[in-house]
Design a protein around this motif. Structure first.
Motif, PDB file in Angstrom:
ATOM      1  N   ARG A 108       1.017  -1.328  -0.595  1.00  5.26           N
ATOM      2  CA  ARG A 108       0.272   0.073   0.287  1.00  5.26           C
ATOM      3  C   ARG A 108       0.388   1.045   0.268  1.00  5.26           C
ATOM      4  O   ARG A 108       0.665   2.135  -0.835  1.00  5.26           O
ATOM      5  CB  ARG A 108      -0.963  -0.129   1.434  1.00  5.26           C
ATOM      6  CG  ARG A 108      -2.030  -1.031   1.102  1.00  5.26           C
ATOM      7  CD  ARG A 108      -3.381  -0.992   2.213  1.00  5.26           C
ATOM      8  NE  ARG A 108      -3.655  -1.916   1.961  1.00  5.26           N
ATOM      9  CZ  ARG A 108      -4.412  -2.298   3.043  1.00  5.26           C
ATOM     10  NH1 ARG A 108      -4.376  -2.176   4.646  1.00  5.26           N
ATOM     11  NH2 ARG A 108      -5.533  -3.465   2.899  1.00  5.26           N
ATOM     12  N   GLU A 109       1.573   1.103   0.697  1.00  2.00           N
ATOM     13  CA  GLU A 109       2.888   2.698   0.956  1.00  2.00           C
ATOM     14  C   GLU A 109       3.319   2.786  -0.407  1.00  2.00           C
ATOM     15  O   GLU A 109       3.435   3.718  -1.025  1.00  2.00           O
ATOM     16  CB  GLU A 109       3.984   2.699   1.870  1.00  2.00           C
ATOM     17  CG  GLU A 109       4.646   3.307   2.428  1.00  2.00           C
ATOM     18  CD  GLU A 109       5.651   3.487   3.203  1.00  2.00           C
ATOM     19  OE1 GLU A 109       6.795   3.597   3.288  1.00  2.00           O
ATOM     20  OE2 GLU A 109       5.052   2.503   4.771  1.00  2.00           O
ATOM     21  N   ALA A 110       4.001   1.402  -1.303  1.00  2.00           N
ATOM     22  CA  ALA A 110       4.681   1.322  -2.048  1.00  2.00           C
ATOM     23  C   ALA A 110       4.107   2.405  -3.783  1.00  2.00           C
ATOM     24  O   ALA A 110       4.549   2.631  -4.533  1.00  2.00           O
ATOM     25  CB  ALA A 110       5.534   0.241  -2.943  1.00  2.00           C
ATOM     26  N   SER A 111       2.495   1.941  -3.201  1.00  2.00           N
ATOM     27  CA  SER A 111       1.759   2.063  -4.523  1.00  2.00           C
ATOM     28  C   SER A 111       0.928   3.506  -4.387  1.00  2.00           C
ATOM     29  O   SER A 111       0.360   3.850  -5.285  1.00  2.00           O
ATOM     30  CB  SER A 111       0.448   0.885  -4.510  1.00  2.00           C
ATOM     31  OG  SER A 111       0.081   1.383  -4.114  1.00  2.00           O
ATOM     32  N   SER A 114      -2.857   3.212  -4.358  1.00  2.00           N
ATOM     33  CA  SER A 114      -4.155   3.342  -5.618  1.00  2.00           C
ATOM     34  C   SER A 114      -4.077   2.355  -5.672  1.00  2.00           C
ATOM     35  O   SER A 114      -4.845   1.739  -7.689  1.00  2.00           O
ATOM     36  CB  SER A 114      -2.604   3.612  -6.927  1.00  2.00           C
ATOM     37  OG  SER A 114      -1.533   2.492  -6.995  1.00  2.00           O
ATOM     38  N   ASP A 115      -4.277   0.818  -5.086  1.00  2.00           N
ATOM     39  CA  ASP A 115      -4.716  -0.391  -5.021  1.00  2.00           C
ATOM     40  C   ASP A 115      -4.749  -0.859  -6.459  1.00  2.00           C
ATOM     41  O   ASP A 115      -5.416  -1.300  -7.691  1.00  2.00           O
ATOM     42  CB  ASP A 115      -6.793  -0.258  -5.040  1.00  2.00           C
ATOM     43  CG  ASP A 115      -7.419  -1.863  -5.044  1.00  2.00           C
ATOM     44  OD1 ASP A 115      -6.857  -2.460  -4.535  1.00  2.00           O
ATOM     45  OD2 ASP A 115      -8.547  -1.417  -5.436  1.00  2.00           O
ATOM     46  N   PRO A 116      -3.303  -1.604  -6.606  1.00  2.00           N
ATOM     47  CA  PRO A 116      -3.192  -2.103  -8.109  1.00  2.00           C
ATOM     48  C   PRO A 116      -2.947  -3.305  -8.241  1.00  2.00           C
ATOM     49  O   PRO A 116      -3.592  -3.827  -7.228  1.00  2.00           O
ATOM     50  CB  PRO A 116      -2.114  -1.713  -7.356  1.00  2.00           C
ATOM     51  CG  PRO A 116      -1.574  -2.234  -5.958  1.00  2.00           C
ATOM     52  CD  PRO A 116      -2.104  -1.290  -6.153  1.00  2.00           C
ATOM     53  N   ARG A 117      -3.610  -3.317  -9.478  1.00  2.00           N
ATOM     54  CA  ARG A 117      -4.274  -4.460  -9.765  1.00  2.00           C
ATOM     55  C   ARG A 117      -2.342  -5.480 -10.294  1.00  2.00           C
ATOM     56  O   ARG A 117      -1.536  -5.585 -10.350  1.00  2.00           O
ATOM     57  CB  ARG A 117      -4.566  -4.078 -11.777  1.00  2.00           C
ATOM     58  CG  ARG A 117      -5.736  -5.547 -11.960  1.00  2.00           C
ATOM     59  CD  ARG A 117      -6.258  -5.410 -12.601  1.00  2.00           C
ATOM     60  NE  ARG A 117      -5.376  -6.424 -13.980  1.00  2.00           N
ATOM     61  CZ  ARG A 117      -5.121  -5.941 -15.014  1.00  2.00           C
ATOM     62  NH1 ARG A 117      -5.101  -4.182 -14.947  1.00  2.00           N
ATOM     63  NH2 ARG A 117      -4.683  -6.919 -16.468  1.00  2.00           N
ATOM     64  N   LEU A 118      -2.908  -6.537  -9.845  1.00  2.00           N
ATOM     65  CA  LEU A 118      -2.107  -7.795  -9.845  1.00  2.00           C
ATOM     66  C   LEU A 118      -1.957  -8.078 -11.698  1.00  2.00           C
ATOM     67  O   LEU A 118      -2.410  -8.988 -11.806  1.00  2.00           O
ATOM     68  CB  LEU A 118      -2.378  -9.221  -8.804  1.00  2.00           C
ATOM     69  CG  LEU A 118      -1.845 -10.182  -8.765  1.00  2.00           C
ATOM     70  CD1 LEU A 118      -0.208  -9.721  -8.749  1.00  2.00           C
ATOM     71  CD2 LEU A 118      -1.684 -11.336  -8.527  1.00  2.00           C
ATOM     72  N   THR A 119      -0.989  -8.257 -12.413  1.00  2.00           N
ATOM     73  CA  THR A 119      -0.655  -8.104 -13.427  1.00  2.00           C
ATOM     74  C   THR A 119       0.055  -9.050 -14.321  1.00  2.00           C
ATOM     75  O   THR A 119       0.584  -9.685 -12.500  1.00  2.00           O
ATOM     76  CB  THR A 119      -0.104  -7.177 -14.408  1.00  2.00           C
ATOM     77  OG1 THR A 119       1.166  -6.276 -13.666  1.00  2.00           O
ATOM     78  CG2 THR A 119      -0.977  -5.508 -14.069  1.00  2.00           C
TER      79      THR A 119
END
Length: 132
Positions: A108-111, A114-119
């Motif tokens: 969460r901190e690194a993103s 932004s709620d990144p999708r797992l690609t």
């Protein structure tokens, strides 16, 4: 002689944890800390002769110095089987360990939350961390 739970992940974990703690605690001390009346219970659990009692998970996790959610996940699978354990996870959600919460917080901190999708690319990068 093969015991019914000998090859379960829970029994393997018990063997590994007791071995890892062996320089500081005896099996009897672990059993007492976990609230077992019979110190031989640790031998039974390690050998896979018996299931880990679900009501002992909190005290056993403290005695084994491990995360109770992790121990519960292993013990639940041992107690009810993989299929039923998966159904329980699906209904109630997967128990998250303290270590997993740490990973989640870092994600969460690194993103920047932004709620990144797992690609496929991010999955590959994550698996590379673990040498897969």
């Amino acid at each position: 002689m093969k015991y019914p739970f000998q090859n379960s992940e829970a029994a393997k974990f018990m063997r590994d944890r007791i071995l890892a703690l062996g320089h500081r605690k005896t099996q009897a001390e672990i059993a007492i800390e976990a609230g077992f009346v019979n110190a031989n219970m640790m031998s039974l659990l390690k050998a896979g002769k018996t299931k880990i009692p679900l009501d002992r998970i909190p005290s056993l996790a403290r005695a084994l110095e491990c995360d109770p959610a992790f121990l519960m996940r292993l013990s639940l699978e041992q107690a009810v089987g993989k299929t039923a354990a998966l159904a329980i996870d699906e209904i109630f959600g997967t128990a998250v360990t303290e270590n997993e919460r740490g990973w989640l917080n870092e994600l969460r901190e690194a993103s920047e939350n932004s709620d990144p999708r797992l690609t496929a690319k991010s999955r590959h990068a994550l698996q590379a961390i673990f040498g897969k």
